[in-house]
Design an enzyme around this catalytic site. Structure first.
Site, PDB file in Angstrom:
ATOM      1  N   GLY A   1       0.846  -1.147   0.161  1.00  0.00           N
ATOM      2  CA  GLY A   1      -0.115  -0.034  -0.144  1.00  0.00           C
ATOM      3  C   GLY A   1       0.918   1.357   0.172  1.00  0.00           C
ATOM      4  N   SER A   2       0.364   2.273   0.717  1.00  0.00           N
ATOM      5  CA  SER A   2       1.137   3.546   0.585  1.00  0.00           C
ATOM      6  C   SER A   2       2.568   3.671   1.019  1.00  0.00           C
ATOM      7  CB  SER A   2       0.306   4.610   1.337  1.00  0.00           C
ATOM      8  OG  SER A   2      -1.012   4.759   1.087  1.00  0.00           O
ATOM      9  N   ALA A   3       2.736   2.415   1.814  1.00  0.00           N
ATOM     10  CA  ALA A   3       4.308   2.615   2.419  1.00  0.00           C
ATOM     11  C   ALA A   3       5.347   2.325   1.088  1.00  0.00           C
ATOM     12  CB  ALA A   3       4.574   1.327   3.156  1.00  0.00           C
TER      13      ALA A   3
END
Length: 539
Positions: free
Chosen positions: A415-417
């Site tokens: 995801g956003s990581a």
């Protein structure tokens, strides 16, 4: 002419007969044939070589069974049997009894290590039926040098202690302890079916299993019959069992996991070796009675933890007294392994989950040491060691939260990581400049109508053009999807791999490799766009 031919034929047959009669049977040749059968452990054939005095002393079936019992799996466990006999250079002459002596030497590998001995075989010339030949005057010392008539051979494996697994402060995570084997003494129990049923209920086993154990051939009224092993900390259960007539207990060695669910997936557990495992590990000295690591560090560190069993072979006389030890090999205990794990931190993190599904890994920011690897929900590894019931196994397998799944060894969509990696690739490639903005309107976006009903969605619309800093602050999926498309599939794959994707981690605990795509490349533009913000097939 015909008569002359017949006469010559008759003369030839007579000459052959004289030559045959003149060929002397040699004891050396006879003993060499005996050794061939011995080498192959063809005990029935060996018996046929023995003398009349031997066969009067021991019957064929007894002879065969004795060799099998001593040489076999329940005996000294012979392999690589080698018998050497060097025929003498000079003619061997019988003594006053008509016997000849021939030297031999024996080498074998046993459960207690290599064993060698030498002896003198006696042979006597006898007529068995129509056969006139040399036969072996056999005695028990030909089995083992020290064995006398009336003696028995004792053999036992001396188990090696399994190495323990410790945390960074020396706290035991997998230790060698004792548990209680719960069982009954038949003469004290009697035929009380109500008590049997109560025992079965408390132990989590069936009444049929209790009766099956009590009905085994070896069972005697005064002997302890084990039913199930339980951990010593189950004090309430043990107290209830001990109140029942006929119930007794014995301490038995066991592998124990003090922190139970807290470190179950990390440490793992041991179990009885399977037939499949034994097939591949028998050459390494494993036997059907061995325990072996089944999961976690117990499996990963099996070679270091296991140690090497010892063994002892000894003679027991007719009065069941141990006379002397023939050979002994001391065991070598396994290695104790200290991990970087801090069990106090492991416990603190595990308690935070409160049995919710999830995983967490704590890494020291300066040294890179792994301080905790937590999985929730979990299971009690001691149940597997002591004997898990079918009901327990079914409950674990059917639990929708999947307590047997090792989550910290799996891969997931980050995801956003992942967005900072897309940003780094774009900056390096010159695709974006930090102050450069993208004018994105609304929460949904697609490149064009070729995407059909597929859209990239973002959570927040800041109502203004977005630069790189804004995209990271708002975690803007659309910004990073567009950036990934501009980078392009080929360059994206090359640059992402420079971050270590798809590489094996230099880590003692096996975890799945990360991957950017399911196959060799992105399947379409939509997958590339999704990968830009940490989704797609990225793991």
């Amino acid at each position: 002419m015909k008569k002359r031919f017949l006469f010559l034929g008759f003369l030839f047959l007579v000459m052959i007969s004289f030559i045959g009669c003149g060929k002397e049977l040699k004891p050396e040749d006879r003993f060499s044939d005996y050794i061939k059968s011995w080498q192959k452990q063809d005990f029935a054939s060996m018996y046929d070589f023995t003398s009349q005095s031997t066969q009067q002393k021991i019957k064929k079936e007894e002879f065969i069974n004795r060799y099998k019992k001593i040489y076999g799996e329940n005996g000294i466990e012979i392999n690589q049997l080698s018998i050497k006999f060097q025929p003498p250079k000079e003619e061997v002459k019988p003594n006053d009894k008509g016997e000849v002596s021939l030297p031999y030497s024996v080498k074998m590998d046993t459960l207690a290590g290599p064993y060698e001995y030498s002896g003198q075989a006696k042979l006597v010339k006898e007529k068995h039926g129509e056969q006139d030949n040399w036969f072996i005057v056999w005695d028990t010392s030909m089995i083992l040098k020290e064995l006398k008539d009336g003696d028995r051979v004792g053999a036992r494996i001396i188990p090696a202690g399994r190495g323990q697994i410790l945390d960074r402060n020396g706290v035991g995570l997998a230790v060698n302890d004792t548990a209680l084997s719960i069982g009954v003494i038949p003469e004290r129990l009697g035929e009380n079916e109500a008590v049997k049923l109560k025992i079965a209920e408390l132990l989590g086993i069936s009444l049929d299993q209790v009766n099956k154990e009590l009905g085994a051939k070896w069972v005697k009224p005064n002997l302890f019959v084990p039913l199930k092993t339980v951990a010593k900390d189950q004090t309430t259960l043990i107290s209830k069992l001990m109140e029942l007539p006929g119930v007794s207990s014995q301490e038995v060695p066991v592998r124990y996991y003090p922190y139970k669910e807290i470190a179950a997936h990390l440490i793992g557990y041991v179990g009885n070796i399977s037939a499949e495992e034994l097939g591949s590990l028998e050459e390494k000295g494993y036997s059907p009675s061995d325990l072996i690591g089944k999961s976690g560090f117990e499996k990963i560190l099996e070679e270091k933890l296991r140690g090497k069993n010892g063994g002892e072979i000894y003679i027991v006389d007719s009065k069941t007294n141990a006379k002397n030890v023939i050979i002994k090999k001391n065991p070598v205990d396994g290695e104790n392994i200290q991990l970087t794990i801090d069990i106090n931190l492991q416990k603190a993190i595990y308690d935070q989950f409160q049995k919710d599904s999830g995983t967490a890994v704590a890494i020291h920011p300066k040294t890179g040491e792994v301080l905790a690897m937590v999985n929730s929900p979990s299971f009690n590894p001691n149940d597997f060691v002591l004997g898990i019931s079918s009901d327990q196994w079914k409950a674990l397998n059917e639990d929708p939260k999947k307590p047997l799944l090792n989550r910290f060894a799996q891969t997931y969509a980050p995801g956003s990581a992942f967005k900072p990696i897309t940003a780094a690739i774009a900056l390096k490639s010159g695709i974006v400049q930090p102050a450069q903005t993208r004018d994105i309107n609304g929460l949904l976006w697609q490149k064009d109508q070729s995407w059909g009903n597929y859209y990239v969605k973002r959570v927040t619309d800041p109502k203004k053009p977005v630069n790189l800093r804004d995209a990271l602050v708002y975690s803007d999926n659309i910004y990073f999807a567009q950036t990934a498309l501009e980078i392009g599939a080929d360059r994206f794959l090359i640059e992402a791999k420079n971050f270590g994707f798809s590489e094996s981690l230099p880590f003692s605990y096996p975890v799945n490799r990360s991957k950017l795509v399911a196959k060799d490349n992105f399947q379409n533009e939509m997958q590339l766009a999704d990968t830009g913000y940490g989704q797609g097939r990225l793991q």
